[in-house]
Design a protein around this motif. Structure first.
Motif, PDB file in Angstrom:
ATOM      1  N   UNK A   1       0.836  -1.191   0.000  1.00 37.90           N
ATOM      2  CA  UNK A   1       0.000   0.000   0.000  1.00 37.90           C
ATOM      3  C   UNK A   1       0.869   1.239   0.000  1.00 37.90           C
ATOM      4  N   UNK A   2       0.221   2.355  -0.167  1.00 39.23           N
ATOM      5  CA  UNK A   2       0.934   3.636  -0.193  1.00 39.23           C
ATOM      6  C   UNK A   2       1.692   3.855   1.109  1.00 39.23           C
ATOM      7  N   UNK A   3       1.138   3.376   2.213  1.00 37.49           N
ATOM      8  CA  UNK A   3       1.788   3.545   3.512  1.00 37.49           C
ATOM      9  C   UNK A   3       3.156   2.853   3.536  1.00 37.49           C
ATOM     10  N   UNK A   4       3.231   1.663   2.919  1.00 38.14           N
ATOM     11  CA  UNK A   4       4.500   0.949   2.840  1.00 38.14           C
ATOM     12  C   UNK A   4       5.530   1.789   2.099  1.00 38.14           C
ATOM     13  N   UNK A   5       5.150   2.372   0.975  1.00 37.25           N
ATOM     14  CA  UNK A   5       6.073   3.176   0.182  1.00 37.25           C
ATOM     15  C   UNK A   5       6.487   4.462   0.898  1.00 37.25           C
ATOM     16  N   UNK A   6       5.595   5.022   1.676  1.00 36.61           N
ATOM     17  CA  UNK A   6       5.940   6.223   2.444  1.00 36.61           C
ATOM     18  C   UNK A   6       6.983   5.875   3.505  1.00 36.61           C
ATOM     19  N   UNK A   7       6.761   4.790   4.231  1.00 35.61           N
ATOM     20  CA  UNK A   7       7.738   4.367   5.240  1.00 35.61           C
ATOM     21  C   UNK A   7       9.068   4.007   4.591  1.00 35.61           C
TER      22      UNK A   7
ATOM     23  N   UNK B   1      10.327   5.191   1.811  1.00 32.51           N
ATOM     24  CA  UNK B   1      10.992   6.432   1.387  1.00 32.51           C
ATOM     25  C   UNK B   1      11.603   7.167   2.569  1.00 32.51           C
ATOM     26  N   UNK B   2      10.880   7.246   3.677  1.00 30.16           N
ATOM     27  CA  UNK B   2      11.408   7.938   4.856  1.00 30.16           C
ATOM     28  C   UNK B   2      12.637   7.220   5.420  1.00 30.16           C
TER      29      UNK B   2
ATOM     30  N   UNK C   1      22.441   9.320   4.611  1.00 26.77           N
ATOM     31  CA  UNK C   1      23.625   9.888   5.271  1.00 26.77           C
ATOM     32  C   UNK C   1      24.408   8.860   6.093  1.00 26.77           C
ATOM     33  N   UNK C   2      23.695   7.975   6.764  1.00 27.98           N
ATOM     34  CA  UNK C   2      24.373   6.956   7.566  1.00 27.98           C
ATOM     35  C   UNK C   2      25.138   5.974   6.677  1.00 27.98           C
ATOM     36  N   UNK C   3      24.553   5.595   5.568  1.00 31.82           N
ATOM     37  CA  UNK C   3      25.228   4.690   4.643  1.00 31.82           C
ATOM     38  C   UNK C   3      26.424   5.371   3.984  1.00 31.82           C
ATOM     39  N   UNK C   4      26.313   6.675   3.733  1.00 33.50           N
ATOM     40  CA  UNK C   4      27.433   7.414   3.150  1.00 33.50           C
ATOM     41  C   UNK C   4      28.602   7.465   4.120  1.00 33.50           C
ATOM     42  N   UNK C   5      28.319   7.694   5.384  1.00 31.34           N
ATOM     43  CA  UNK C   5      29.378   7.711   6.400  1.00 31.34           C
ATOM     44  C   UNK C   5      30.026   6.330   6.509  1.00 31.34           C
ATOM     45  N   UNK C   6      29.209   5.279   6.532  1.00 26.69           N
ATOM     46  CA  UNK C   6      29.749   3.916   6.614  1.00 26.69           C
ATOM     47  C   UNK C   6      30.563   3.580   5.366  1.00 26.69           C
TER      48      UNK C   6
ATOM     49  N   UNK D   1      19.442   1.537   0.239  1.00 29.10           N
ATOM     50  CA  UNK D   1      18.288   0.838  -0.332  1.00 29.10           C
ATOM     51  C   UNK D   1      18.115  -0.524   0.332  1.00 29.10           C
ATOM     52  N   UNK D   2      19.216  -1.232   0.536  1.00 29.93           N
ATOM     53  CA  UNK D   2      19.168  -2.545   1.164  1.00 29.93           C
ATOM     54  C   UNK D   2      18.685  -2.442   2.613  1.00 29.93           C
ATOM     55  N   UNK D   3      19.148  -1.432   3.331  1.00 30.03           N
ATOM     56  CA  UNK D   3      18.714  -1.259   4.721  1.00 30.03           C
ATOM     57  C   UNK D   3      17.228  -0.917   4.792  1.00 30.03           C
ATOM     58  N   UNK D   4      16.775  -0.026   3.923  1.00 32.60           N
ATOM     59  CA  UNK D   4      15.355   0.327   3.901  1.00 32.60           C
ATOM     60  C   UNK D   4      14.517  -0.887   3.501  1.00 32.60           C
ATOM     61  N   UNK D   5      15.034  -1.682   2.574  1.00 29.51           N
ATOM     62  CA  UNK D   5      14.326  -2.884   2.153  1.00 29.51           C
ATOM     63  C   UNK D   5      14.254  -3.949   3.230  1.00 29.51           C
TER      64      UNK D   5
END
Length: 73
Positions: free
Chosen positions: A18-24, A26-27, A34-39, A60-64
């Motif tokens: 659902x749209x709620x899944x995609x909103x979460x 994206x957030x 930024x955290x992945x860039x630092x790592x 992307x992997x962490x969000x997934x």
């Protein structure tokens, strides 16, 4: 005739995202960048070579991984 309603509570039907899944997603992705860039930078400096995956792939992997855990029953 068999009763197909018996035991229907044991199996969850596959739900379309659902749209709620995609909103979460994206957030979480935006926060993870930024955290992945630092790592990624730390790994690059420590090993003096570029990691296989860049910071966006890592975010992307962490969000997934995190987002489906939020929506598990």
């Amino acid at each position: 005739m068999s009763d197909h309603t018996a035991g229907s509570h044991d199996h969850h039907a596959h739900r379309t995202p659902r749209a709620e899944f995609y909103v979460y997603f994206a957030l979480i992705f935006i926060v993870a960048i930024p955290l992945a860039t630092i790592a990624w930078a730390w790994t690059t400096l420590r090993h003096q070579r570029f990691p296989v995956h860049g910071p966006l792939a890592r975010a992307w992997r962490e969000a997934g991984a995190i987002t489906p855990a939020i929506f598990r029953p």
